[in-house]
Structures are given as C-alpha cells and as structure tokens.
Write a protein that holds these residues in place. Structure first.
Motif, PDB file in Angstrom:
ATOM      1  N   ASP A 116      59.025  83.929  54.956  1.00 12.22           N
ATOM      2  CA  ASP A 116      59.305  85.003  55.902  1.00 12.22           C
ATOM      3  C   ASP A 116      59.627  84.382  57.261  1.00 12.22           C
ATOM      4  O   ASP A 116      59.046  83.369  57.643  1.00 12.22           O
ATOM      5  CB  ASP A 116      58.083  85.921  56.013  1.00 12.22           C
ATOM      6  N   MET A 117      60.549  85.002  57.995  1.00 14.79           N
ATOM      7  CA  MET A 117      60.943  84.463  59.294  1.00 14.79           C
ATOM      8  C   MET A 117      59.762  84.360  60.261  1.00 14.79           C
ATOM      9  O   MET A 117      59.761  83.529  61.155  1.00 14.79           O
ATOM     10  CB  MET A 117      62.034  85.338  59.912  1.00 14.79           C
ATOM     11  N   ARG A 118      58.760  85.194  60.088  1.00 20.79           N
ATOM     12  CA  ARG A 118      57.602  85.131  60.995  1.00 20.79           C
ATOM     13  C   ARG A 118      56.814  83.835  60.831  1.00 20.79           C
ATOM     14  O   ARG A 118      56.067  83.442  61.726  1.00 20.79           O
ATOM     15  CB  ARG A 118      56.693  86.337  60.775  1.00 20.79           C
ATOM     16  N   ASP A 119      56.987  83.185  59.674  1.00 17.17           N
ATOM     17  CA  ASP A 119      56.278  81.929  59.397  1.00 17.17           C
ATOM     18  C   ASP A 119      57.187  80.715  59.592  1.00 17.17           C
ATOM     19  O   ASP A 119      56.921  79.639  59.061  1.00 17.17           O
ATOM     20  CB  ASP A 119      55.734  81.930  57.962  1.00 17.17           C
ATOM     21  N   ILE A 120      58.247  80.870  60.381  1.00 19.10           N
ATOM     22  CA  ILE A 120      59.260  79.823  60.477  1.00 19.10           C
ATOM     23  C   ILE A 120      58.713  78.550  61.111  1.00 19.10           C
ATOM     24  O   ILE A 120      59.083  77.434  60.730  1.00 19.10           O
ATOM     25  CB  ILE A 120      60.493  80.342  61.251  1.00 19.10           C
TER      26      ILE A 120
ATOM     27  N   ASN B 106      57.904  86.159  66.552  1.00 14.49           N
ATOM     28  CA  ASN B 106      58.804  87.310  66.515  1.00 14.49           C
ATOM     29  C   ASN B 106      60.181  86.846  66.043  1.00 14.49           C
ATOM     30  O   ASN B 106      60.788  85.978  66.676  1.00 14.49           O
ATOM     31  CB  ASN B 106      58.890  87.912  67.929  1.00 14.49           C
ATOM     32  N   PRO B 107      60.706  87.378  64.937  1.00 14.43           N
ATOM     33  CA  PRO B 107      62.003  86.901  64.420  1.00 14.43           C
ATOM     34  C   PRO B 107      63.137  87.002  65.437  1.00 14.43           C
ATOM     35  O   PRO B 107      64.004  86.120  65.487  1.00 14.43           O
ATOM     36  CB  PRO B 107      62.258  87.809  63.215  1.00 14.43           C
TER      37      PRO B 107
ATOM     38  N   ASN C 103      54.839  85.020  74.559  1.00 13.33           N
ATOM     39  CA  ASN C 103      53.926  83.924  74.227  1.00 13.33           C
ATOM     40  C   ASN C 103      54.595  82.855  73.364  1.00 13.33           C
ATOM     41  O   ASN C 103      53.910  82.035  72.752  1.00 13.33           O
ATOM     42  CB  ASN C 103      52.697  84.472  73.503  1.00 13.33           C
ATOM     43  N   PHE C 104      55.937  82.829  73.335  1.00 12.84           N
ATOM     44  CA  PHE C 104      56.666  81.867  72.512  1.00 12.84           C
ATOM     45  C   PHE C 104      56.865  80.587  73.319  1.00 12.84           C
ATOM     46  O   PHE C 104      57.829  80.431  74.071  1.00 12.84           O
ATOM     47  CB  PHE C 104      58.000  82.477  72.077  1.00 12.84           C
ATOM     48  N   ALA C 105      55.942  79.656  73.150  1.00 11.57           N
ATOM     49  CA  ALA C 105      55.889  78.457  73.990  1.00 11.57           C
ATOM     50  C   ALA C 105      57.168  77.611  73.929  1.00 11.57           C
ATOM     51  O   ALA C 105      57.640  77.128  74.969  1.00 11.57           O
ATOM     52  CB  ALA C 105      54.674  77.615  73.595  1.00 11.57           C
ATOM     53  N   PRO C 106      57.778  77.372  72.741  1.00 15.14           N
ATOM     54  CA  PRO C 106      58.984  76.526  72.724  1.00 15.14           C
ATOM     55  C   PRO C 106      60.115  77.062  73.600  1.00 15.14           C
ATOM     56  O   PRO C 106      60.896  76.269  74.141  1.00 15.14           O
ATOM     57  CB  PRO C 106      59.384  76.526  71.242  1.00 15.14           C
ATOM     58  N   ALA C 107      60.221  78.375  73.745  1.00 10.84           N
ATOM     59  CA  ALA C 107      61.282  78.944  74.590  1.00 10.84           C
ATOM     60  C   ALA C 107      61.045  78.592  76.049  1.00 10.84           C
ATOM     61  O   ALA C 107      61.990  78.270  76.783  1.00 10.84           O
ATOM     62  CB  ALA C 107      61.355  80.448  74.396  1.00 10.84           C
ATOM     63  N   TYR C 108      59.796  78.651  76.497  1.00 12.36           N
ATOM     64  CA  TYR C 108      59.480  78.259  77.881  1.00 12.36           C
ATOM     65  C   TYR C 108      59.811  76.778  78.098  1.00 12.36           C
ATOM     66  O   TYR C 108      60.391  76.395  79.120  1.00 12.36           O
ATOM     67  CB  TYR C 108      58.006  78.502  78.185  1.00 12.36           C
ATOM     68  N   ALA C 109      59.430  75.953  77.115  1.00 12.90           N
ATOM     69  CA  ALA C 109      59.686  74.513  77.255  1.00 12.90           C
ATOM     70  C   ALA C 109      61.179  74.222  77.312  1.00 12.90           C
ATOM     71  O   ALA C 109      61.648  73.440  78.145  1.00 12.90           O
ATOM     72  CB  ALA C 109      59.039  73.751  76.088  1.00 12.90           C
ATOM     73  N   GLY C 110      61.947  74.859  76.412  1.00 16.19           N
ATOM     74  CA  GLY C 110      63.388  74.655  76.408  1.00 16.19           C
ATOM     75  C   GLY C 110      64.040  75.134  77.687  1.00 16.19           C
ATOM     76  O   GLY C 110      64.963  74.491  78.214  1.00 16.19           O
ATOM     77  N   LEU C 111      63.563  76.257  78.214  1.00 13.54           N
ATOM     78  CA  LEU C 111      64.118  76.782  79.464  1.00 13.54           C
ATOM     79  C   LEU C 111      63.840  75.828  80.622  1.00 13.54           C
ATOM     80  O   LEU C 111      64.749  75.502  81.405  1.00 13.54           O
ATOM     81  CB  LEU C 111      63.521  78.163  79.755  1.00 13.54           C
TER      82      LEU C 111
ATOM     83  N   ALA D 265      64.693  85.045  74.489  1.00 18.37           N
ATOM     84  CA  ALA D 265      63.581  84.714  73.581  1.00 18.37           C
ATOM     85  C   ALA D 265      62.243  85.002  74.238  1.00 18.37           C
ATOM     86  O   ALA D 265      61.323  85.547  73.604  1.00 18.37           O
ATOM     87  CB  ALA D 265      63.673  83.249  73.167  1.00 18.37           C
ATOM     88  N   ILE D 266      62.107  84.635  75.519  1.00 19.28           N
ATOM     89  CA  ILE D 266      60.850  84.886  76.236  1.00 19.28           C
ATOM     90  C   ILE D 266      60.609  86.379  76.406  1.00 19.28           C
ATOM     91  O   ILE D 266      59.475  86.860  76.290  1.00 19.28           O
ATOM     92  CB  ILE D 266      60.891  84.166  77.600  1.00 19.28           C
ATOM     93  N   GLN D 267      61.691  87.127  76.662  1.00 16.48           N
ATOM     94  CA  GLN D 267      61.563  88.581  76.799  1.00 16.48           C
ATOM     95  C   GLN D 267      61.085  89.206  75.491  1.00 16.48           C
ATOM     96  O   GLN D 267      60.248  90.119  75.491  1.00 16.48           O
ATOM     97  CB  GLN D 267      62.901  89.173  77.213  1.00 16.48           C
ATOM     98  N   LYS D 268      61.616  88.702  74.359  1.00 14.53           N
ATOM     99  CA  LYS D 268      61.221  89.256  73.055  1.00 14.53           C
ATOM    100  C   LYS D 268      59.793  88.864  72.680  1.00 14.53           C
ATOM    101  O   LYS D 268      59.094  89.618  71.993  1.00 14.53           O
ATOM    102  CB  LYS D 268      62.187  88.750  71.978  1.00 14.53           C
ATOM    103  N   ASP D 269      59.358  87.690  73.113  1.00 16.49           N
ATOM    104  CA  ASP D 269      58.004  87.218  72.789  1.00 16.49           C
ATOM    105  C   ASP D 269      57.472  86.410  73.974  1.00 16.49           C
ATOM    106  O   ASP D 269      57.739  85.215  74.089  1.00 16.49           O
ATOM    107  CB  ASP D 269      58.023  86.350  71.535  1.00 16.49           C
TER     108      ASP D 269
END
Length: 603
Positions: free
Chosen positions: A257-261, A295-296, A330-338, A324-328
C-alpha cells in the motif's frame, strides 16, 4: 598487528625493518627516521585508521615541544615521495581529513625459510580440501548453495532508473522518484559505496551492457527493476546483478500500500544488504521499525519534487516540496528536501524561505536526515560565518549518508575555504567517485584543482568534461578562468566567449568582441565588469564576480568596493577569499586581511 618478519612487501616495494631501507626492483632508498616510523605504524594497522594523535605519541615524546602538525605533514609528504604516492589518488596511504591516515595497500611479511616450508605445506592441505569442496558443490549443482558458500563480494552499487511499467510518461516522476528513494536508503549502509542519482539518470534507456556500465561507474553490482503504481497500490520488482560478469544474484517482487512506501523502500534496501553480506546496525533496524505511514498525496508531491530538482528545475521542485508539507505537515523528508534545495539555490523560491527553520523542523521530526544536516551546515556557514557549527553538521550529514556526492562536495568546499586544500581535494575526488557522470560534481572537482593551483590538471579536467557534454557552458567558462590566471589570454577569452554564446549572454560576447582584439586583456576585463554591473540581476553573487574581474584588471579599489558589498550580503563566493587565485592581486592590501578576519578565516 606486530611485524615479526625481517621485512614487509607491498606492491613493488619491500621495507627492511632493521635498516629502514625501502627497496624497489633492486633500487634502495634509506628512509629518514620520521617517515620510516610513520610507515611502520601504518603497516602495523593495515586497513585501520591511525590518528594524527597516535602518530604524535609514537614520533615525539609528550615532554618535548615540537610543531608536530607541520613535522608530521612533512614526514608524510616525504614518505609519499619515496612511495611515488599521491594524496588525492592514493595507492598506499589514504588521508582522512583532519583525522589521520590509513594504509590501503596489500601487504605481506617476508617469511623465514622455516616459515616458508610450513606455509607451503599448509597451502597444499588447504588446496586439497578446497578441491574436494568444489567437487562436491559441482556435483550438487545447487546455485543457491554455491552463493551461500561463496557470497559475491559487492561493496559498490549503481541503481539504474527503475522502468515505468504504467506506459504513461506522465508517471515517469514516480519511477524516477522511487529510484532516488532506493538510492538514498542504500546510501545509509556502510561500507557500501552507492552511485548518486545524477549519474544513474544519465544511463536511463542506455544500450550499454551491464559490464560496460560497471566499468564506466567502477562498481561491483547493479540493481535494476521496474515499478508499477495502481491507485494506492505499488509493485516493485528488483534484480541484483554481479555486474562485471553479468551474473544475476537475486530477484524479488514487492506489493504494498502507498501508505507503507517508506517501509517498503527500507525493506528493499535491507534485503539487498542481506544478499551482499552487509549487516544492519541496531540504529538502522530501530529507524526502520519506527518509520511512519505516509499520506499518499504528500509522497506523490515529494516524488515530483525529486524529479524536478534532479533536472535542476529548483523552482518547481521547491513548489512541490511545499505541496507535500501542506498535505502532510509531519512528513520529515519533504522538509529536509525543501531546506536543502533552498540552500543550494536560494533565489529559486518564489517567496523567501527560512532554510534554518525548515531544516530544524525536519530534524525535530527525524534526526537521521542527512539532507537537513547539510542544509543547516550551509546556513551556519553562509549566513552566520560560524565555521565550527557548520563543520559539525557537515560531518554529521556524511556520517548518516556517506554515499551522498553533493553532501561530500559541499564539505570539500568547506575544507578548501578554510585553507585545507589537500583535504578538500581528496573529499571532492570521493564525490566524483560517487557521481562520476555528474556535470556539477565534475565542475566542482575542476574548481578544486584550480584552488589548489594545479592549473594544468584543472584545464585537463574541464576539457575532459566537454566529452560528457559539448554544450555545457560552465566548462568553457571555468577553463577560461584558468587560462586567464596563466595569462594565456587568446585561449582565455575564446573560452569565455564560447561559454557566453552557449548560455545566451549577448552582452558578454559583445564586451569581448568590442575590446579584446584592439584594447587588450586589461581593458576587456574592465568592460566585462561594467557589463556585469549593468545587468538587471545584480545579486550578491554578481557583486563578488564583478570584484574578481576588477581584481584581475588591476583595479584594486573597485575590486574592494564590490567585495565589501558582497561580504555585507554574505555572498557565498566571499567564503573562498583565502584560496581563490583570482584574488591574488588583493592579498598584499591590509583591507584583504581585515576582510578575512571578519569572515572568520585566519590570514
């Protein structure tokens, strides 16, 4: 290990432990005491790091005062000369910047006659036993049993771009993003060397064979496969190949499932590690167990961001990270990439972004994100001129992701800026090994050679780059700068003009055409500086470039005027004042030493 024999052999050399003579094909060189002691210490610990402090205790008693840093550097330099070894391409002595040295050659002690007979007898016994074992395995004809008995020795890997099985080109970002995510996970595994995404992407849809790719990238293994997304489900199929002989080792399929990516990416990387006998640390296992569901929609935006930034479209990449940050939140990789994208290209965002706050947010969610540490290091360096804090974060980033070529090149620039030129060059060479087809890393390596005043090598590097991409204008520009330093003005302005033709800088081309043929190099450099002043994009980096043009033209006051302005804006170029040969005309001026002091660099 203690050296018990009368001498030690490695490659074409033999070291007599009693006389300190280094023999090479009949020629003898008597080593001085300090180089001899350094070599013996390294040979006693082959493959292990010997710290500079360990060498100090061995060579000089603690009660004796000596400038041991300088003396040790001299001893190592003399030893390398005797061994015909190079610091940046070592055969025997590897430098670990600011830490110590390691003997990387293959050595063996010279045995006494009695020991030789004993060893010969032992070898015959082992050979006979091995022959019996091989015969048994051949009879069994069990490939899996063979691989278990003789696991492949793979310590370097390239992940080729995963094939998009949706047959929808609009989904290419998903396959490419999953490729980079797998590379990122594998990069965490030591001692594995993983080729960076930039070089992998240059091999997309290549017709080269796997052995050809392995030779080009200098890797033992290749991972290839495919990815198919169907709604909230994703299927990945991967294959690990011992690349130089094109021998498949392992194949596996995963449906999740995409949630477990995030867990899926780690699982694939860990399965590959198991196949090549790399053990996971307790921290790695704990991190995988704690990975959250995602979040997918957030993950899809994150993969789009990776897709754009890998193509140097930082503006769209930054926008996708923000989605990505807006959608989730708490999605740490998006903050790091930004944060990382903003520090690499601060003008790419449509609105100002606080990279410091974003990087800290990423680390508050996941301390193990190397990109966030590297972004924070760059903030400390460029915005604060806090060299110690920056070094701590750069080293932490490399500890977490030793196979990140861009992180390593950033640290290399840091070392060079502080004046540690040999160490910076060694780090940049490691970055090039990790990303050999990256145009950016190749340019960075050429610039590092220039900072080291290895001008002929820099010219060769930039020239070699043109075989990778004849239209890559920075290669011509930087080769032109080297020619300027060598006062080979015809070649210099021809290269700079060629660069500006390729990049569409018509004003720059006109400045050269109107001045160089009749007025000479000095007036041409002044005209280029005035052209740079007249353009609309008058940022801090441009101010530093103008200062460099005036410096080379001998306009010292004008050079300091723009250099001071660039320093007030914390332009990144100013960090290289200490080592950039372009500024040599300014070094004797008291204003130069004062500027170095303000930036935090010793004169």
């Amino acid at each position: 290990m203690p050296l018990n024999g009368p001498s030690v052999r490695f490659a074409e050399f033999e070291l007599d432990l009693k006389t300190a003579e280094l023999r090479n094909n009949g020629q003898k060189t008597r080593l001085q005491d300090q180089p001899f002691q350094v070599l013996v210490t390294l040979l006693e610990h082959p493959g292990d790091v010997v710290t500079r402090e360990d060498l100090r205790h061995r060579l000089w008693p603690t009660e004796i005062y000596v400038d041991y840093e300088r003396s040790l550097n001299t001893a190592v330099k003399r030893l390398r000369q005797a061994l015909r070894d190079e610091a940046d391409t070592p055969r025997f002595i590897e430098t670990l910047p600011r830490h110590g040295y390691r003997f990387i050659g293959e050595l063996k002690e010279v045995a006494s006659p009695v020991e030789k007979k004993t060893r010969l007898r032992t070898r015959w016994i082992v050979a006979a036993a091995l022959a019996l074992l091989l015969s048994a395995l051949a009879l069994l004809k069990g490939r899996d049993l063979w691989y278990r008995a003789f696991p492949p020795h793979i310590r370097s890997i390239a992940v080729l771009p995963l094939q998009n099985l949706s047959h929808d080109s609009q989904q290419d970002y998903f396959a490419d993003g999953m490729t980079e995510a797998l590379i990122s996970e594998l990069s965490r595994l030591e001692p594995l060397r993983v080729i960076s995404m930039t070089s992998a992407m240059r091999l997309k849809d290549t017709k080269k064979t796997l052995p050809q790719i392995a030779k080009e990238l200098d890797v033992d293994g290749i991972v290839e496969g495919s990815v198919l997304r169907d709604g909230d489900q994703v299927r990945i199929r991967t294959r690990l190949v011992q690349a130089r002989i094109d021998r498949p080792i392992w194949t596996e399929s995963y449906d999740r499932d995409m949630r477990d990516i995030l867990t899926l990416q780690a699982e694939v990387a860990h399965d590959i590690a198991g196949q090549i006998q790399i053990k996971l640390s307790a921290d790695q296992k704990a991190r995988t167990a704690a990975l959250p569901k995602v979040n997918p929609e957030a993950h899809e935006a994150y993969l789009q961001a990776l897709y754009f930034t890998n193509r140097s479209n930082f503006q769209r990449g930054i926008a996708a990270y923000q989605v990505a940050i807006q959608k989730d939140p708490n999605f740490a990789p998006a903050y790091a990439g930004l944060a990382f994208s903003v520090t690499l290209n601060p003008t790419a965002a449509s609105q100002p972004i606080d990279a410091r706050a974003i990087a800290r947010k990423a680390l508050s969610l996941d301390e193990s994100l190397a990109e966030a540490h590297c972004a924070l290091a760059t903030v400390y360096l460029v915005s604060d001129w806090n060299w110690d804090a920056a070094e701590k974060e750069y080293r932490r980033a490399l500890q977490l992701d030793p196979s990140s070529a861009i992180n390593r090149s950033q640290y290399a620039y840091f070392l060079a800026a502080r004046g540690h030129l040999d160490e910076g060059l060694a780090e940049m060479r490691q970055a090039l090994r990790l990303d050999p087809l990256s145009l950016l890393i190749n340019i960075n390596y050429g610039r590092m050679l220039y900072f080291n005043r290895r001008y002929d090598d820099a010219i060769a590097q930039f020239t070699q780059m043109m075989t990778l991409d004849t239209g890559y204008h920075p290669a011509y520009l930087h080769r032109g700068f080297v020619y300027l330093k060598l006062r080979r003005f015809d070649e210099a302005f021809a290269d700079i003009r060629r660069s500006w033709v390729l990049s569409g800088n018509t004003l720059g081309v006109q400045a050269i055409d109107d001045n160089y043929p009749k007025k000479g190099p000095s007036e041409t450099l002044k005209a280029i500086a005035r052209m740079l002043e007249s353009t609309n994009t008058f940022g801090s980096a441009r101010k530093a470039s103008i200062a460099m043009e005036y410096a080379q033209a001998g306009e010292i006051d004008k050079a300091f005027e723009f250099l001071e302005s660039a320093a007030r804006d914390h332009a990144r170029n100013v960090l290289f004042l200490k080592v950039d040969p372009t500024l040599d005309n300014l070094r004797s001026d008291p204003r130069f030493a004062d500027m170095l002091r303000r930036i935090g660099l010793p004169d």
